[in-house]
Write a protein that holds these residues in place. Structure first.
Motif, PDB file in Angstrom:
ATOM      1  N   ASN A  50    -117.292 125.392  23.069  1.00 41.53           N
ATOM      2  CA  ASN A  50    -118.419 124.837  22.409  1.00 41.53           C
ATOM      3  C   ASN A  50    -119.750 125.042  23.535  1.00 41.53           C
ATOM      4  N   TRP A  51    -119.994 126.424  23.904  1.00 49.35           N
ATOM      5  CA  TRP A  51    -121.075 126.672  24.971  1.00 49.35           C
ATOM      6  C   TRP A  51    -122.593 126.359  24.506  1.00 49.35           C
ATOM      7  N   LEU A  52    -122.772 126.551  23.626  1.00 48.92           N
ATOM      8  CA  LEU A  52    -124.415 126.052  23.234  1.00 48.92           C
ATOM      9  C   LEU A  52    -124.505 124.502  23.013  1.00 48.92           C
ATOM     10  N   THR A  53    -123.360 123.675  22.462  1.00 47.09           N
ATOM     11  CA  THR A  53    -123.582 122.336  22.535  1.00 47.09           C
ATOM     12  C   THR A  53    -123.581 121.853  23.955  1.00 47.09           C
ATOM     13  N   LEU A  56    -127.265 122.596  25.549  1.00 46.27           N
ATOM     14  CA  LEU A  56    -128.371 121.879  24.811  1.00 46.27           C
ATOM     15  C   LEU A  56    -127.913 120.485  25.110  1.00 46.27           C
ATOM     16  N   SER A  57    -126.956 120.098  25.217  1.00 47.65           N
ATOM     17  CA  SER A  57    -126.793 118.567  25.536  1.00 47.65           C
ATOM     18  C   SER A  57    -126.493 118.128  27.181  1.00 47.65           C
ATOM     19  N   ASN A  58    -126.540 119.207  28.065  1.00 45.67           N
ATOM     20  CA  ASN A  58    -126.417 119.301  29.304  1.00 45.67           C
ATOM     21  C   ASN A  58    -125.224 118.528  29.731  1.00 45.67           C
ATOM     22  N   TRP A  59    -124.083 118.572  29.111  1.00 43.51           N
ATOM     23  CA  TRP A  59    -122.742 117.956  29.200  1.00 43.51           C
ATOM     24  C   TRP A  59    -121.940 119.174  29.471  1.00 43.51           C
ATOM     25  N   HIS A  60    -121.539 119.564  30.989  1.00 40.49           N
ATOM     26  CA  HIS A  60    -120.941 120.765  31.098  1.00 40.49           C
ATOM     27  C   HIS A  60    -119.365 120.621  31.398  1.00 40.49           C
ATOM     28  N   THR A  61    -118.938 119.616  31.769  1.00 40.99           N
ATOM     29  CA  THR A  61    -117.508 119.572  32.313  1.00 40.99           C
ATOM     30  C   THR A  61    -116.506 118.565  31.513  1.00 40.99           C
ATOM     31  N   GLU A  62    -117.156 117.588  31.145  1.00 37.02           N
ATOM     32  CA  GLU A  62    -115.940 116.609  30.378  1.00 37.02           C
ATOM     33  C   GLU A  62    -115.774 116.919  28.800  1.00 37.02           C
ATOM     34  N   GLU A  63    -115.173 116.179  28.054  1.00 37.49           N
ATOM     35  CA  GLU A  63    -114.818 116.455  26.846  1.00 37.49           C
ATOM     36  C   GLU A  63    -116.163 116.161  25.752  1.00 37.49           C
ATOM     37  N   LEU A  64    -116.640 117.047  24.933  1.00 34.04           N
ATOM     38  CA  LEU A  64    -117.799 116.736  24.203  1.00 34.04           C
ATOM     39  C   LEU A  64    -117.260 115.531  22.888  1.00 34.04           C
ATOM     40  N   THR A  65    -118.298 114.691  22.484  1.00 35.12           N
ATOM     41  CA  THR A  65    -118.111 113.819  21.557  1.00 35.12           C
ATOM     42  C   THR A  65    -119.492 114.045  20.782  1.00 35.12           C
ATOM     43  N   PHE A  66    -119.341 113.268  19.558  1.00 34.45           N
ATOM     44  CA  PHE A  66    -120.527 113.578  18.617  1.00 34.45           C
ATOM     45  C   PHE A  66    -121.699 113.004  19.075  1.00 34.45           C
ATOM     46  N   LYS A  67    -121.672 112.162  20.216  1.00 35.80           N
ATOM     47  CA  LYS A  67    -123.351 112.033  20.995  1.00 35.80           C
ATOM     48  C   LYS A  67    -123.513 113.123  21.352  1.00 35.80           C
ATOM     49  N   LEU A  69    -123.041 116.338  20.700  1.00 42.07           N
ATOM     50  CA  LEU A  69    -123.381 116.901  19.229  1.00 42.07           C
ATOM     51  C   LEU A  69    -124.964 116.684  18.903  1.00 42.07           C
ATOM     52  N   GLY A  70    -125.109 115.252  18.803  1.00 40.74           N
ATOM     53  CA  GLY A  70    -126.222 114.932  18.297  1.00 40.74           C
ATOM     54  C   GLY A  70    -127.355 115.202  19.284  1.00 40.74           C
ATOM     55  N   VAL A  71    -127.108 114.933  20.621  1.00 41.73           N
ATOM     56  CA  VAL A  71    -128.442 115.592  21.360  1.00 41.73           C
ATOM     57  C   VAL A  71    -128.571 117.219  21.192  1.00 41.73           C
ATOM     58  N   ALA A  72    -127.793 117.929  20.966  1.00 46.12           N
ATOM     59  CA  ALA A  72    -127.904 119.394  20.774  1.00 46.12           C
ATOM     60  C   ALA A  72    -128.581 119.426  19.376  1.00 46.12           C
ATOM     61  N   THR A 143    -114.563 125.442  18.881  1.00 39.64           N
ATOM     62  CA  THR A 143    -115.935 126.022  18.663  1.00 39.64           C
ATOM     63  C   THR A 143    -116.417 124.879  17.390  1.00 39.64           C
ATOM     64  N   LYS A 144    -115.792 123.791  16.960  1.00 35.29           N
ATOM     65  CA  LYS A 144    -116.342 123.052  15.885  1.00 35.29           C
ATOM     66  C   LYS A 144    -117.779 122.490  16.042  1.00 35.29           C
ATOM     67  N   TYR A 145    -118.058 122.075  17.231  1.00 28.80           N
ATOM     68  CA  TYR A 145    -119.299 121.631  17.427  1.00 28.80           C
ATOM     69  C   TYR A 145    -120.468 122.810  17.560  1.00 28.80           C
ATOM     70  N   ASP A 146    -120.297 123.879  18.137  1.00 27.18           N
ATOM     71  CA  ASP A 146    -121.225 124.977  18.029  1.00 27.18           C
ATOM     72  C   ASP A 146    -121.207 125.599  16.454  1.00 27.18           C
ATOM     73  N   SER A 147    -120.048 125.635  15.828  1.00 28.21           N
ATOM     74  CA  SER A 147    -119.904 125.986  14.408  1.00 28.21           C
ATOM     75  C   SER A 147    -121.169 124.968  13.687  1.00 28.21           C
ATOM     76  N   GLN A 148    -120.912 123.692  13.800  1.00 29.74           N
ATOM     77  CA  GLN A 148    -121.839 122.753  13.184  1.00 29.74           C
ATOM     78  C   GLN A 148    -123.513 123.222  13.500  1.00 29.74           C
ATOM     79  N   LEU A 149    -123.572 123.252  14.601  1.00 28.62           N
ATOM     80  CA  LEU A 149    -125.185 123.690  15.533  1.00 28.62           C
ATOM     81  C   LEU A 149    -125.520 124.887  14.388  1.00 28.62           C
ATOM     82  N   TYR A 150    -124.580 126.129  14.543  1.00 32.95           N
ATOM     83  CA  TYR A 150    -124.802 127.055  13.689  1.00 32.95           C
ATOM     84  C   TYR A 150    -125.496 126.926  12.311  1.00 32.95           C
ATOM     85  N   GLU A 151    -124.865 126.037  11.499  1.00 27.38           N
ATOM     86  CA  GLU A 151    -125.260 125.716  10.327  1.00 27.38           C
ATOM     87  C   GLU A 151    -126.311 124.872  10.183  1.00 27.38           C
TER      88      GLU A 151
END
Length: 162
Positions: A50-53, A56-67, A69-72, A143-151
């Motif tokens: 999820n490179w784009l997420t 945009l969220s400035n969350w580079h190392t730890e596991e991503l959450t919906f939070k 994704l919401g920032v992005a 890439t589920k979060y980046d796929s959602q950002l794309y949509e």
């Protein structure tokens, strides 16, 4: 008012110069994560999903959450003038019109459109994978979060027409 352009892969650092009195918009061209070919000047992260997420969220190392994704999503909705890879010509024209940029060298609209067409010769086309395969399922898991950002970016692109 005069419109200036700053080009930089460093979104956070660049955004610090903007305020409510010194407004800025990020011109953002998106493509489906399947089509990512990251330019060497773009930031890379320890986590490879999820490179784009992450950018945009400035969350580079730890596991991503919906939070994150919401920032992005917020960045895309509120800060970006959207362009899409699969609508590159119309995106370029719309952004030029938004920025009030005429075609170079006093070109007519027809000459400007031909110039864009010529520049896009050989432009990468979208890739496709069968969504019923294990390969797609593994790809989407990463890439589920980046796929959602794309949509979302496609939706924002459509809404900015108005």
């Amino acid at each position: 008012p005069t419109k200036h352009v700053i080009t930089s892969p460093f979104i956070r650092e660049t955004s610090e110069i903007f305020t409510t009195d010194n407004f800025g918009r990020m011109i953002c061209f998106t493509r489906h994560p399947l089509d990512y070919d990251l330019h060497p000047s773009l930031p890379t992260f320890e986590a490879k999903d999820n490179w784009l997420t992450r950018l945009l969220s400035n969350w580079h190392t730890e596991e991503l959450t919906f939070k994150e994704l919401g920032v992005a999503k917020h960045v895309i909705r509120q800060c970006c003038l959207m362009g899409n890879q699969d609508r590159m010509k119309s995106s370029i024209i719309r952004i030029g019109e938004h920025m009030n940029w005429p075609f170079a060298n006093d070109m007519t609209i027809e000459e400007g459109n031909k110039c864009i067409d010529d520049a896009l010769i050989g432009f990468p086309t979208q890739r496709w994978k069968d969504h019923a395969t294990r390969e797609w399922q593994n790809f989407y898991k990463d890439t589920k979060y980046d796929s959602q950002l794309y949509e979302l970016s496609r939706s924002v692109w459509r809404s900015q027409i108005q």
